[in-house]
Design a protein around this motif. Structure first.
Motif, PDB file in Angstrom:
ATOM      1  N   SER A 178       0.965  -1.454  -0.050  1.00 25.02           N
ATOM      2  CA  SER A 178       0.001  -0.362   0.085  1.00 25.02           C
ATOM      3  C   SER A 178       0.929   0.892  -0.029  1.00 25.02           C
ATOM      4  O   SER A 178       1.910   1.441   0.488  1.00 25.02           O
ATOM      5  CB  SER A 178      -0.842   0.076   1.010  1.00 25.02           C
ATOM      6  N   VAL A 179       0.733   2.060  -0.622  1.00 24.80           N
ATOM      7  CA  VAL A 179       0.860   3.806  -0.793  1.00 24.80           C
ATOM      8  C   VAL A 179       0.736   4.009   0.306  1.00 24.80           C
ATOM      9  O   VAL A 179      -0.521   4.087   1.125  1.00 24.80           O
ATOM     10  CB  VAL A 179       0.971   4.742  -1.682  1.00 24.80           C
ATOM     11  N   SER A 180       0.966   5.003   0.887  1.00 25.43           N
ATOM     12  CA  SER A 180       0.878   6.350   2.392  1.00 25.43           C
ATOM     13  C   SER A 180      -0.549   6.810   1.985  1.00 25.43           C
ATOM     14  O   SER A 180      -1.472   7.047   2.249  1.00 25.43           O
ATOM     15  CB  SER A 180       1.925   7.325   2.114  1.00 25.43           C
ATOM     16  N   GLU A 181      -1.110   7.145   0.052  1.00 22.49           N
ATOM     17  CA  GLU A 181      -1.952   7.904   0.160  1.00 22.49           C
ATOM     18  C   GLU A 181      -3.763   6.700   0.077  1.00 22.49           C
ATOM     19  O   GLU A 181      -4.830   7.449   0.357  1.00 22.49           O
ATOM     20  CB  GLU A 181      -1.786   8.483  -1.002  1.00 22.49           C
ATOM     21  N   ARG A 182      -3.446   6.287   0.165  1.00 21.50           N
ATOM     22  CA  ARG A 182      -4.708   4.711  -0.373  1.00 21.50           C
ATOM     23  C   ARG A 182      -4.377   3.954   1.800  1.00 21.50           C
ATOM     24  O   ARG A 182      -3.573   3.157   1.930  1.00 21.50           O
ATOM     25  CB  ARG A 182      -4.412   3.815  -0.995  1.00 21.50           C
ATOM     26  N   LEU A 183      -6.405   3.531   1.596  1.00 21.93           N
ATOM     27  CA  LEU A 183      -5.484   2.246   2.848  1.00 21.93           C
ATOM     28  C   LEU A 183      -6.102   1.411   2.282  1.00 21.93           C
ATOM     29  O   LEU A 183      -5.989   0.871   1.257  1.00 21.93           O
ATOM     30  CB  LEU A 183      -7.409   2.921   3.064  1.00 21.93           C
TER      31      LEU A 183
END
Length: 730
Positions: A178-183
């Motif tokens: 996962s990337v930081s902008e997504r849950l």
């Protein structure tokens, strides 16, 4: 996750929930929310809309109403800085101040609100859902934090007033790394979501909800069908006006629900109540929208315990009442009732269920308490399911399914419960919680039952109208998710699985009160009415009315005393018709020939014509026309001409009987007297011989006298000397 647990926990700590999340997160009591400084006031988040279904890498849409002292918490308008200058007014006599103007410090930049969204591992049981949806969620029992993101909200919030704003969030999700902008969401199921609003590092509001992540795998449970059901009791022929008013009010309330709801209702409404509702103006069948998408179930014309009727062999009466009831619904409401479902609100016997099945009933709708009291051995905790069919065996070896009504969910649709619920949460929050609870019931099922097609036939505990507030919210929310859908009750047969039970549920052989003694009396009166009905003109409505009344008396909604009183009144009505026929007075008549005619005078004291049969019999007379059917004129005496043929002379009794056309005696027999003087047969021969002998004797006597007159007076003369020839002899 592509971030380490420590990083995640650091973020969560920043969000103000460090106290409930550790490297080995464990269930514990919910901590108190971080205190909001007094000078900042407080705000509350209310969920007004959201997306429930989440596909892999999909988006979660959340819409909140934010209420409270918004200005005291944070400035929601774009930040600005201002400076002020000092202006000095001088006069000619006043020298200007020396030195530069004093600078004014800019106002501090307002604190901007941010939203933090945290997701948790999916929960497994419906009980785990308690307290998770709504403001200040109780997430202390959640065992695992999955991820969290922070979203600036300045561009996502619309300020309506100093105390109200609308916040729309779109939360992106992903899987695996996962990337930081997504849950991050990797696992299917019901995931709790917590959204926090923070002013700087201060949490000022918190809200909880849930979403269902579905990847479309074979383990994903199917859509749940929801259907609404309502009914009212039949006050019956002895119901009071108040009883009918109450029943009409229930029906009118269900019709109102049908008008405001998109989902179709299924209703079991007695024909007599439908008639009363139309006559009182409580419902308007002429309205084009009247019951346009709704289903009326077939009901008998009068309250009818089918188990009791079958138990005494009166299936014929039940069928007649059912057909009459169907016709009344068509006539009064303009809709054709359906036999697909039978509302089983009283105990039902196996033979009665067999009768219903034979009449086209596809399944039984049964309240929980009726199921427990009807099914052998059932107890409070032994209903196999309320979301799937339970098969019940029939006497012929077949089966009939039963669907137990979901009164637990239906109880939330009563006015009092709805008022209590909406005081604590929004209709969207309730809808989300309700759907999540239904879905968790599927996820918590044994693996071999998880894919079962499930349905809920929802009814209030008294089967009456729904408060439409929550129902409307639920049906509107259902249009945005594949988790649930609204269907008509008749569609559930093809959309609902059958539950496998460890027990063998059985309907009793006998149910309902015994009607044997009552039925004997009904049979006696029925025979008498049938006999009198044969006297009435064709097309007279009374025989059909009597038959319907007699059928209604099999109903257990009427007590024995009332039935017997009604039967006595019917007997009195029949006797009045019978007593109106007056038999002839006895008389004597004489026949002067072999064939003749008797004039029998029969009176009718009624104001209507009636048919009777005149039967005349005698040991010495024949009546070639046999029984004679005649229509008696009203308030008059009718002369019936009866042909007669004598067999012998003499006096003979003649019996006259007045019968109904079904040959039941109407009056006591009347005896007439006949006298016959005609010559017929051997008597005529003998009489003719006697006359011939008499004529021969007279002729001989006449000749003798004539000879004597012609004889000489000399007595001594020789007869031979004096003989002469008689001219007649020559």
């Amino acid at each position: 996750m592509n971030r380490t647990l420590g990083v995640t926990l650091g973020l969560v700590g920043t969000l103000g929930v460090t106290a409930i999340m550790t490297a080995t997160v464990t269930a514990q009591e919910e901590p108190a929310p971080d205190a909001v400084p007094a000078e900042t006031g407080s705000i509350v988040m209310e969920l007004i809309d959201q997306s429930f279904d989440l596909t892999p890498n999909g988006t979660i849409d959340l819409s909140y109403r934010v209420v409270g002292d918004l200005d005291a918490v944070a400035e929601l308008a774009p930040p600005t800085t201002t400076t002020t200058t000092t202006t000095t007014t001088t006069t000619p006599d006043t020298p200007a101040p020396e030195g530069p103007e004093e600078p004014v410090e800019p106002e501090p930049e307002p604190i901007a609100l941010t939203a933090q969204v945290i997701n948790f591992a999916p929960i497994d049981e419906p009980d785990e859902l308690i307290g998770l949806v709504g403001s200040d969620p109780r997430f202390g029992s959640l065992t695992e934090v999955i991820d969290g993101v922070e979203i600036p909200i300045r561009s996502s919030i619309e300020v309506i007033s100093p105390t109200e704003a609308v916040l729309d969030l779109s939360v992106l999700t992903d899987t695996d790394i996962s990337v930081s902008e997504r849950l991050e969401f990797n696992e299917d199921g019901i995931h709790p979501i917590v959204v926090q609003l923070s002013a700087g590092e201060q949490v000022v509001a918190r809200h909880g909800t849930v979403v269902e992540r579905r990847s479309g795998s074979s383990d994903t449970p199917p859509t749940i069908d929801l259907s609404l059901f309502g009914a009212t009791d039949d006050p019956g022929p002895t119901g009071s006006p108040a009883d009918y008013d109450d029943a009409v009010e229930v029906f009118a309330g269900l019709v109102d629900d049908a008008t405001v709801l998109d989902a179709g209702l299924t209703m079991a409404i007695p024909p007599s109540v439908a008639t009363a509702a139309v006559e009182s103006g409580a419902v308007d069948p002429s309205d084009p929208t009247f019951l346009s998408d709704d289903v009326m179930l077939a009901e008998p014309a009068t309250p009818f315990d089918v188990s009791s009727a079958v138990g005494v062999g009166r299936v014929d009466a039940f069928i007649r009442q059912l057909r009459v009831g169907e016709e009344e619904i068509v006539d009064e409401l303009g809709v054709t009732p359906s036999r697909d479902i039978w509302s089983t609100t009283t105990e039902l016997s196996g033979p009665a269920a067999q009768t219903l099945r034979d009449l086209g009933v596809r399944y039984l709708a049964m309240p929980p308490d009726v199921y427990r009291s009807t099914i052998a051995g059932a107890a409070d905790d032994e209903i196999p399911a309320i979301d799937r069919f339970i098969e019940l065996p029939l006497p012929d070896g077949g089966q009939i399914p039963v669907l137990v009504l979901d009164e637990e969910l239906g109880a939330e649709f009563t006015p009092d419960a709805t008022t209590e619920i909406t005081a604590a949460m929004t209709t969207t929050e309730w809808s989300v919680e309700t759907i999540a609870e239904l879905r968790l019931g599927q996820y918590a099922a044994p693996e071999d039952e998880r894919r079962d097609a499930r349905s809920h036939l929802i009814a209030t505990p008294d089967l009456g109208p729904f408060d439409p507030t929550l129902v409307r919210a639920l049906e509107q929310f259902a249009t945005t998710t594949d988790a649930v859908r609204f269907s008509t009750a008749s569609d559930l047969t093809s959309a609902t699985a059958t539950v496998e039970t460890d027990t063998n549920p059985q309907l009793p052989d006998v149910a309902g009160p015994s009607l044997e003694q009552r039925l004997l009396r009904i049979g006696e009166v029925g025979d008498e009415l049938l006999d009198v009905a044969s006297m009435l003109p064709a097309g007279d409505p009374r025989p059909a009315e009597w038959a319907q009344l007699l059928d209604s008396f099999v109903s257990t909604a009427v007590d024995d005393a009332t039935v017997y009183d009604e039967l006595d009144q019917l007997v009195a009505e029949a006797e009045e018709i019978r007593d109106g026929v007056v038999p002839p007075e006895p008389f004597t008549f004489t026949l002067t020939g072999r064939d003749g005619e008797i004039n029998v005078r029969v009176g009718n004291e009624l104001s209507e014509p009636v048919d009777v049969v005149v039967r005349v019999t005698s040991p010495r007379l024949d009546f070639p026309d046999g029984d004679i059917t005649v229509t008696l004129a009203p308030d008059d005496v009718t002369v019936v001409n009866v042909p007669v043929s004598a067999r012998s002379n003499g006096t003979s009794p003649v019996t006259v009987e007045i019968l109904t056309p079904s040959l039941d005696p109407l009056t006591e027999p009347v005896t007439l007297t006949s006298r016959f003087t005609a010559l017929t047969g051997l008597g005529g021969v003998l009489t003719g011989g006697f006359l011939l002998i008499l004529a021969t004797w007279w002729f001989s006597h006449w000749r003798a006298r004539r000879r004597a007159a012609n004889q000489p007076e000399n007595d001594d003369a020789d007869p031979a000397d004096t003989a002469t020839t008689d001219p007649d002899d020559e």
